[in-house]
Structures are given as structure tokens and as C-alpha cells.
Enzyme design. Structure first.
Site, PDB file in Angstrom:
ATOM      1  N   THR A  10       0.889  -0.920  -0.335  1.00  0.00           N
ATOM      2  CA  THR A  10      -0.004   0.050   0.105  1.00  0.00           C
ATOM      3  C   THR A  10       0.353   1.607   0.125  1.00  0.00           C
ATOM      4  O   THR A  10       0.463   2.152  -0.837  1.00  0.00           O
ATOM      5  CB  THR A  10      -0.862  -0.013   1.538  1.00  0.00           C
ATOM      6  OG1 THR A  10      -2.141  -1.112   1.465  1.00  0.00           O
ATOM      7  CG2 THR A  10      -2.094   0.728   1.165  1.00  0.00           C
ATOM      8  N   VAL A  11       1.921   1.317   1.051  1.00  0.00           N
ATOM      9  CA  VAL A  11       2.916   2.603   0.780  1.00  0.00           C
ATOM     10  C   VAL A  11       3.904   2.828   0.113  1.00  0.00           C
ATOM     11  O   VAL A  11       3.555   3.761  -1.245  1.00  0.00           O
ATOM     12  CB  VAL A  11       2.993   2.634   2.575  1.00  0.00           C
ATOM     13  CG1 VAL A  11       4.342   3.983   2.063  1.00  0.00           C
ATOM     14  CG2 VAL A  11       2.204   2.680   3.755  1.00  0.00           C
ATOM     15  N   GLU A 111       9.554  11.133   8.958  1.00  0.00           N
ATOM     16  CA  GLU A 111       8.440  12.187   8.684  1.00  0.00           C
ATOM     17  C   GLU A 111       7.421  10.434   8.941  1.00  0.00           C
ATOM     18  O   GLU A 111       6.727  11.007   9.516  1.00  0.00           O
ATOM     19  CB  GLU A 111       8.634  12.920   7.679  1.00  0.00           C
ATOM     20  CG  GLU A 111       7.093  13.837   8.488  1.00  0.00           C
ATOM     21  CD  GLU A 111       7.217  14.766   9.217  1.00  0.00           C
ATOM     22  OE1 GLU A 111       8.272  15.236   9.230  1.00  0.00           O
ATOM     23  OE2 GLU A 111       6.279  13.762  10.123  1.00  0.00           O
ATOM     24  N   GLY A 116       1.152   9.804  10.397  1.00  0.00           N
ATOM     25  CA  GLY A 116       0.797   9.814   9.247  1.00  0.00           C
ATOM     26  C   GLY A 116       1.213  10.759   8.106  1.00  0.00           C
ATOM     27  O   GLY A 116       2.667  11.460   8.191  1.00  0.00           O
ATOM     28  N   GLY A 169     -11.447  -2.257   7.878  1.00  0.00           N
ATOM     29  CA  GLY A 169      -9.334  -2.348   6.818  1.00  0.00           C
ATOM     30  C   GLY A 169      -8.748  -1.361   8.565  1.00  0.00           C
ATOM     31  O   GLY A 169      -7.938  -1.397   7.800  1.00  0.00           O
ATOM     32  N   ASP A 183       2.468  -0.037  19.065  1.00  0.00           N
ATOM     33  CA  ASP A 183       2.836   1.002  18.178  1.00  0.00           C
ATOM     34  C   ASP A 183       3.024   2.189  18.746  1.00  0.00           C
ATOM     35  O   ASP A 183       3.757   3.006  17.880  1.00  0.00           O
ATOM     36  CB  ASP A 183       1.384   1.205  17.219  1.00  0.00           C
ATOM     37  CG  ASP A 183       1.322   2.411  15.939  1.00  0.00           C
ATOM     38  OD1 ASP A 183       2.298   1.884  14.663  1.00  0.00           O
ATOM     39  OD2 ASP A 183       0.669   2.933  16.350  1.00  0.00           O
ATOM     40  N   LYS A 187       5.957   4.818  18.640  1.00  0.00           N
ATOM     41  CA  LYS A 187       6.479   6.207  17.912  1.00  0.00           C
ATOM     42  C   LYS A 187       6.233   7.332  19.266  1.00  0.00           C
ATOM     43  O   LYS A 187       6.992   8.151  18.785  1.00  0.00           O
ATOM     44  CB  LYS A 187       4.501   6.629  17.345  1.00  0.00           C
ATOM     45  CG  LYS A 187       3.957   5.938  16.465  1.00  0.00           C
ATOM     46  CD  LYS A 187       2.816   6.417  15.773  1.00  0.00           C
ATOM     47  CE  LYS A 187       2.521   5.535  14.765  1.00  0.00           C
ATOM     48  NZ  LYS A 187       1.191   5.060  14.654  1.00  0.00           N
ATOM     49  N   GLY A 283      -2.878   5.855   6.276  1.00  0.00           N
ATOM     50  CA  GLY A 283      -3.474   5.423   4.566  1.00  0.00           C
ATOM     51  C   GLY A 283      -2.581   5.555   3.913  1.00  0.00           C
ATOM     52  O   GLY A 283      -0.908   6.783   3.784  1.00  0.00           O
TER      53      GLY A 283
END
Lengths: 372, 372
Positions: A10-11, A111, A116, A169, A183, A187, A283
Site C-alpha cells: 500500500t505505502v 517523517e 502518517g 480495514g 504502535d 512512535k 493510509g
């Protein structure tokens, strides 16, 4: 400038799609599994990328610790700068990556690891050109924000809401990295390292929202508060502390009003005061956008430089507060706080986590939140 | 790098104070009135600054149209880059400044004109490296946000709250630039120019909050909304529109929860989605911080470039919405909207402003807000 993309999920596809419209940046190579390789750009052989002198920047979109860790080290070792969205690998190996980058005249650009598409890491770095960053905090995980927001808006319970997030999702089949705070922990390590210039410890209190119930939201809602999973840190006088924990925040705070799967991160600097940044925390396109911004920054001459030799000391005493425990038996030193809940005041985040650990030996569904 | 500061009031002193702690940036000259000049750095003679080849950047903190306009043009004409917090002069002469900068290899850096210490202008520019910016909006005036927030929290009326804001130094003795929307108008012109790459017109609908009453807040509050003064713009298909107007926003929006004199600005880009930026909209140190960030960006090689030749057309039809009018007589085509208020649906911001103009000829205290 020629770049390579590692991983075409996806990314990786998001990065490729965005770069296609930008003059001056060319995707020369894409690394993927042998049976996914189609067309002349794609290769399953990393040596063709790391050994190609034309490639200046490697954009790592594979995720996971290995082989990402090895590939990043090899790229940096070859003097190529690395753009990555991989928070797990950066949180685990930030210091090693920073030293290797430094030794080989390369840069690490991260970044997309936090928040995101929000320009969070670059904003911390920018603030630090003038200010000491004395504090940061953030809603840094879209999945858990979506869950809490949906529970509040639909009056639904945790399990049902998690199932719906999985259908949409927004949550993984194995949701533990999100709902147990792993997660956000990664971060938080990265944010603290950049904000405080320290190789942030991985040994600090982390509590997720797995045990959060609709009744907890109602109880804290009755006191004018909304629960959010927050990663935060403070630094002063050569010391720092960090934690990940559910916080019960005033309903009129910006944090309390962050909807759906959005993120909001805050920094506090000596002259700038409080700055907050809000946007899509995940996303394909927002994350791809953040990675391409890093590529463009590098092309424009930005050379982020991480040096963790300042030697800040981890001191959990810096993070104290009042904690609410929803559990079957009153904890020692607590006072009543509504139906089935108790308040323990003025303890450190570490003491609160230790108290929760002892409580869950007899009440495994107990919930804890820091009161703000 | 040597810089000069023009004007040594609150902001000029803030810049001087911040720069004192930064290696590599030196305040070589400060321009002030003759009887304020103390010490070797200060001069009342602008020729000593504009004629000094050692000075690379002129930091304009004087405010007002003249002599700021002339001084900025002279600096740019001499190939010196200009950092300014002066929204009035940039809004009035942006195109002339941009052309003069371009012709002389100089830059115009305007972060501090909008949103004080919030990195708003740099963030729009950064977003535009990848995306089209299709929309922006913002609480861009701290004084009016303070007034509305205080009216809500204290249940006080406008006049009383304005008087308190004046006592606290949050509002000027003549408050019209703030409460009639002139300050937001200037910031909207600048934001639109940067976001849409257009020499934004000064002829667009501007409505302030001078007529806002506690009863208006209660009426709109009963529909779940909070009033904020908003500057906003949209662009699509080679056209753009802008407006400044009170908006009645959902109580759970981030905008509705911006406290005190803080600012919040939003941009929307094609791949990044929605980004929001929050912080101190005014004050000596936040504004000084924004100006010094511009100086540091310039020193690091950032060269913002404004070219308004793209030729977007102003088209008010792009901004339509539903408007509530609180007035004594129902406007034509309206339907009732609570006690003494009427709703006119699906009109342009320009038509709404024209309708308010006709209403105030008979009811000078009428109030209007766009419903969101």
C-alpha cells in the site's frame, strides 16, 4: 534525483503514485518478492539497489524488523540516505541507524514513522532550532482513536467496535500492536528521541485500551472527560520521562474532539508555547505524501542529524499524576471515584503501571486512566 | 549571517531576544525613532541599513502601510531578503513585493503575517510541493476568538467582554481591525495568495462579529453549534473564492474548541487530505519565533518564490452555503430558524453579505452566520 522503493504494498505504491507527478524525482528501482516483479524497474535482488551508485535515496516501505534493519544499514553504509515509514525498526535501532548515517555522510528521514501525513517530526526539528522542546504528547494511533470515538458515538462496547474496525480495514486481524499500545510506544520512542535528543529507552510504562468498556467511558464522561490513548514525554534539567497510557481528558480539549482515525500531536517549546498538528495518521496517500516530503526535503538540502550523545537521564519521577482504576477491590491508598472506580493521586506513571500489574493478577479486566 | 531589525517594539524586541541565543545570526542594525536610539546597533537612518552590503536580511516589525511599504521595496530592490510580520502591508502589496523580490534575486518571507507562531505559510508551501491546495480555513484572529470564547464561558455580552479583552491587552483601544474582520481579511488574502498562487483580490465579502450577542450564541448553541470568525477560501478548475464571516460550527469540531486567543488553521490537499495547525496567534515571542524561523530557513537555503501569473479567476459562485440572520424582519426567501432568526439556504457568501447590507439599513444590530 534517482530513488529506490523497498516493498510495493500500500505505502510503496502510494510513494510511486505521488512521485510520478513530481519533476526531478525518478523511481529507478523497486524491490519486491520474485513472483511480484513485473517490468524493468522491479527487482527481487537488493544488491542491484544498494550497489547502484545512481540511487541516492532508498525509500523503505517493507515494515517489520528484518530484513528492513539489515537493508537500511546497508543503504546507509553505502552512503545512501534512507526514508522510512517503519516505526518498529526505527524505534528498535534509532541509535545504530543515526551513527551509521553519520559515519557515512548519509541521512535518516523518518517523517512517516509518526503521525502518517502530519508534518510532526519535521516540526519538532524545526521548533528545536530555536527552542528546547520541554514536552510532547499525542494521539498517535488512528485505530485506537477510531475505536474510542465509535464507542462514544454509537454507545457500543469494545469487542463489537474492534470487530467493526477490523471489517473497515482500520484494525489488523491481530490488533494487539494497536490496542496494547505497542504502535504508540514505538512512535513515542521516536518522538522523544527527536524532541529531547536522546536514545530513548524502551523500558517505560505502556498501557493500552484493551480493557476499556462503555461503562468506563460513561463514568469518566460524567466527570466531563473523554478517554484517549496518549503517548507523551517531558524533559527538564538533563532528565526525561515518557509513557503511553489512556488519559481522561477534558471534553472541551482539542484531543477529546479528534474524530475517527485522525491523529493530533502537540509540542511545547520555550518561546513558541504550544503547537498542535492534526491530520491523517495512516493510509497509503498520507503516508506516501510524508515519505515524498522527506525525499523533497533531502533534495532541497535538508540534512537531519541525530546525535544522542547529550546523555539525558531517564527519570520516571518527572511524570506524576492522578490515576483512576476501575477494578473490583479498592487499591491501597485510593479514594472512591464513582461506581466501582478508585482514584490514586500523585503517583508516577511507572507506579501506576506497577499498581495495575498487581491489580490484574486478581482482576484481569481492570482499566486504568490518567486524569487530566 | 547579519540581519537588521526595523522597529523595536514588542515584536522587534522578541526577535532580538530570540536571535541572541542563536549561533550564526547577528543583529547588526536596529532602526528606531531618533529619541529611542541607544547603543551602537541602533539608528534612525534607514540608508545605513539598506546601503550596508553586510546585511543580508531585513526583518520588518514596524507595522502599518508606510513607511513599511517603501522600506520593504527598497530592501528588496537592493537584493536584501525581507522577513515581515506586517499583514496589512503584505496583503496590500503582495504582488508588487513578489515581482520586486524576483527581479532582484531576493526573497519575501511572511510566516509571521498569519497565525503568529503557527508554521502556517511554510506548511501551505510544503503541501503545495506535492498537492494542489483545494481549500483552506482558519481561526486567524486571537482577539475575536478570545471574545467569543469568553462570552460562552462567562455568559457575558459582547461589549463587556470586549472591554475585558482591552484591559488584558488582547484587544486594541480601537478594536475595529479585529472585530470587523479587517485583520482576518488581510490574513485571508495572504493565505489565498500562497495556497492558490494568485494575487488574491481585496474585493470579497467580509463580515465581523461586532453585532454578536449572547442570545445569538445561545440560539446557535441550542442547535449544537459554536460561532467562530473564519477566513476561508476554495479553488478548483482555474477559479477561486474567499470570504471572511462568522461561522456556526459543530460543537464537536476542533475549531469550536479552540480556547482563549489561540488560532487554528486548516488546509486540504489532494493526497494529504486535511491538515490542521494550532498555536499562539500573537504575542512577542511566538511572532518573533516565526520571524526567526524565516531567517533560519533563509540561512538554510529555503527560497520561497511567489509567482501569481497563473491567472486564477475570482468566482464567488464557488462559496455557497446556508446562512442564519438574526434580525427584526424575515428576509425574503427565508424560513424561520428559532426566536427572531431566519435561515436563507444555498446562497453565495457574496449574496449573504449583500443581504446583510440591505438588512442593516433598517436593523443596524442584525447578525449573520454561515451554518456548518
Amino acid at each position: 534525483m534517482d530513488i529506490a522503493i523497498l516493498g510495493y504494498g500500500t505505502v510503496g505504491r502510494g510513494v510511486d503514485q505521488i512521485v510520478a507527478d513530481i519533476d526531478g524525482i525518478e523511481v529507478r528501482r523497486i524491490l519486491d518478492l520474485p513472483d511480484h516483479c513485473v517490468g524493468p524497474r522491479m527487482t527481487p535482488d537488493y544488491a542491484q539497489i544498494v550497489g547502484d551508485p545512481a540511487i541516492e535515496v532508498v525509500v523503505e516501505c517493507m515494515g517489520g524488523l528484518e530484513p528492513a534493519h539489515t537493508f537500511i544499514l546497508q543503504a546507509l553504509g553505502a552512503g545512501k540516505s534512507v526514508v522510512t515509514s517503519n516505526k518498529a525498526v526505527v524505534a528498535a535501532f534509532f541509535d545504530e541507524f543515526a551513527r551509521t548515517a553519520e559515519a557515512n555522510g548519509a541521512c535518516l528521514l523518518i517523517e512517516a514513522t509518526c503521525g502518517g501525513g502530519i508534518p510532526w517530526i519535521a516540526s519538532i526539528e524545526k521548533a528545536r532550532r530555536i527552542d528546547e522542546v520541554t514536552r510532547f504528547s499525542g494521539i498517535l494511533n488512528g485505530t485506537t482513536n477510531f475505536i474510542v470515538d465509535s464507542m462514544l458515538k454509537n454507545g457500543a462496547d469494545f469487542a463489537e467496535t474492534l470487530a467493526r474496525a477490523q471489517e473497515l480495514g482500520y484494525a489488523e486481524a491481530d490488533p494487539s500492536a494497536d490496542i496494547d499500545g505497542i504502535d504508540v510506544k514505538n512512535k513515542t520512542i521516536i518522538s522523544a528521541s527527536v524532541a529531547f535528543d536522546v536514545a530513548c529507552t524502551a523500558e517505560f510504562p505502556v498501557t493500552g485500551i484493551r480493557s476499556l468498556t462503555k461503562a468506563d467511558l460513561d463514568l469518566l464522561g460524567a466527570t466531563g472527560r473523554v478517554v484517549k490513548l496518549i503517548g507523551h514525554g517531558v524533559a527538564r534539567d538533563g532528565r526525561y520521562a515518557v509513557a503511553v497510557e489512556p488519559m481522561a481528558l477534558p471534553a472541551a480539549s482539542l484531543e477529546a474532539n479528534v474524530p475517527s482515525n485522525f491523529n493530533l500531536a502537540t509540542l511545547e517549546g520555550t518561546t513558541i508555547g504550544e503547537l498542535k498538528f492534526y491530520g491523517q495518521g495512516a493510509g497509503s496517500l498520507p503516508t506516501g505524501n510524508a515519505m515524498v516530503q522527506d525525499v523533497l526535503d533531502f533534495a532541497a538540502g535538508r540534512r537531519p542529524h541525530y546525535d544522542f550523545s547529550r546523555g539525558l537521564t531517564y527519570d520516571p519521577a518527572l511524570l506524576t499524576g492522578d490515576y483512576v482504576f476501575r477494578t473490583t477491590t479498592p487499591p491501597e491508598g485510593s479514594e472512591p471515584f464513582g461506581e466501582g472506580a478508585w482514584l490514586v493521586s500523585g503517583i508516577t506513571a511507572e507506579a501506576a503501571r506497577a499498581l495495575l500489574d498487581s491489580i490484574v493478577t486478581t482482576d484481569q479486566n481492570a482499566f486504568m486512566a490518567r486524569l487530566v
